[in-house]
Write a protein that holds these residues in place. Structure first.
Motif, PDB file in Angstrom:
ATOM      1  N   CYS A   6       0.849  -1.197   0.000  1.00 49.62           N
ATOM      2  CA  CYS A   6       0.000   0.000   0.000  1.00 49.62           C
ATOM      3  C   CYS A   6       0.881   1.243   0.000  1.00 49.62           C
ATOM      4  O   CYS A   6       1.782   1.380   0.824  1.00 49.62           O
ATOM      5  N   CYS A   9       0.204   3.205   3.586  1.00 47.54           N
ATOM      6  CA  CYS A   9       0.541   2.662   4.907  1.00 47.54           C
ATOM      7  C   CYS A   9       1.634   1.594   4.842  1.00 47.54           C
ATOM      8  O   CYS A   9       2.093   1.143   5.880  1.00 47.54           O
ATOM      9  N   ARG A  11       1.560  -1.484   4.197  1.00 49.06           N
ATOM     10  CA  ARG A  11       1.229  -2.867   4.507  1.00 49.06           C
ATOM     11  C   ARG A  11       1.064  -3.659   3.217  1.00 49.06           C
ATOM     12  O   ARG A  11       0.649  -3.108   2.193  1.00 49.06           O
ATOM     13  N   CYS A  58      -4.579   0.011  -0.012  1.00 52.88           N
ATOM     14  CA  CYS A  58      -5.343  -1.014   0.699  1.00 52.88           C
ATOM     15  C   CYS A  58      -6.742  -0.465   1.011  1.00 52.88           C
ATOM     16  O   CYS A  58      -6.979   0.745   0.951  1.00 52.88           O
ATOM     17  N   CYS A  61      -6.981   2.267   3.809  1.00 51.54           N
ATOM     18  CA  CYS A  61      -6.518   3.612   3.451  1.00 51.54           C
ATOM     19  C   CYS A  61      -7.495   4.279   2.494  1.00 51.54           C
ATOM     20  O   CYS A  61      -7.789   5.475   2.624  1.00 51.54           O
TER      21      CYS A  61
END
Ligand code: ZN
Length: 279
Positions: A6, A9, A11, A58, A61
């Motif tokens: 992402c 963020c 992740r 993601c 977000c």
């Protein structure tokens, strides 16, 4: 949707489509995207019905931005700018017969770029009662620049950017600055979403990687590491200092935005690049 990291963020997981610009601003016509690699352009023609969409965020977000009102704020601002430019262009068309779709001639008598006012608050546009929120608009602009990153350099080496993006309070992105100019690029000029380089003001050439430029007609945004914008533009980085919860406290602030003209370096670069594009 493919697994990826992402862009907001960092992740890893399944990504959702991020619309750049915000879906409600349109872009329903076919758009040619050009992928630039080692100075060579590769043309990718795509038809978008609700904005350019990239699978780079993601779900948390993407939904979070919507919940915070960032795309809505950007859309309101976009509509207000387009209204001002259209009104100005129509007046020039009436007075001088200039093409109302061409913003390049919008120069002042002294040769400098014309400016349009942006109102932070209700706005002057009588057809819309805008509630333009500078903090949200600036965050949405930064979000777009981060969302199109091919490499995690900005995200991982510069946590100040995501801290400011995710913050609901006054925030700084120093040593970065964020700028906006109006430019009718006439094409979706993306290097898979972004162009990266430093503009040497002495030579007019883009050199190393110290600024990141995102063209979303009618805007050209630049994120700069440092103070100096790469082309005639208005600094919006200070908009981060508005809390996203402060909806009614700071109304009717006016900022002037220069409109690009053919002599501007960014315009020269865009035209120069257009000449290099394959048919
Ligand atoms: Zn995320």
């Amino acid at each position: 949707m493919a697994e990826d990291w992402c862009r907001h963020c960092d992740r890893h997981g399944r990504m959702t489509l991020e619309h750049i610009p915000a879906k409600a601003t349109g872009n329903s016509s076919p758009v040619d995207l050009y992928h630039e690699l080692n100075g060579q352009f590769e043309k990718v023609t795509r038809e978008f019905t609700s904005g350019h969409a990239l699978p780079t965020l993601c779900g948390d977000c993407n939904n979070g931005a919507q919940r915070r009102g960032l795309p809505d704020a950007y859309t309101a601002w976009h509509q207000d700018v387009v209204w001002h430019v259209s009104t100005f262009a129509a007046a020039m068309h009436h007075a001088l017969g200039e093409d109302p779709d061409n913003v390049w001639y919008l120069c002042r008598p002294d040769g400098r770029a014309a400016v349009v006012p942006m109102e932070h608050g209700k706005g002057l546009n009588p057809t819309e009662m805008m509630n333009l929120h500078p903090g949200r608009i600036a965050r949405q602009v930064l979000s777009g620049i981060l969302a199109v990153q091919n490499t995690p350099y900005l995200l991982r080496d510069n946590p100040v950017l995501t801290q400011a993006y995710f913050s609901d309070d006054a925030a700084s992105i120093a040593p970065f600055t964020l700028h906006v100019a109006l430019a009718n690029a006439g094409t979706g000029y993306f290097e898979t979403g972004i162009s990266q380089g430093t503009l040497n003001l002495a030579t007019g050439r883009f050199d190393a990687a110290q600024s990141w430029i995102l063209a979303c007609t009618p805007f050209v945004f630049s994120l700069v590491k440092g103070e100096r914008e790469p082309f005639t533009s208005t600094r919006i980085e200070h908009w981060f200092q508005y809390s996203v919860h402060e909806t009614f406290g700071k109304r009717n602030r006016i900022v002037e935005y220069p409109i690009g003209r053919p002599g501007d370096l960014v315009v020269d670069k865009l035209y120069h690049d257009l000449e290099q594009l394959p048919p």
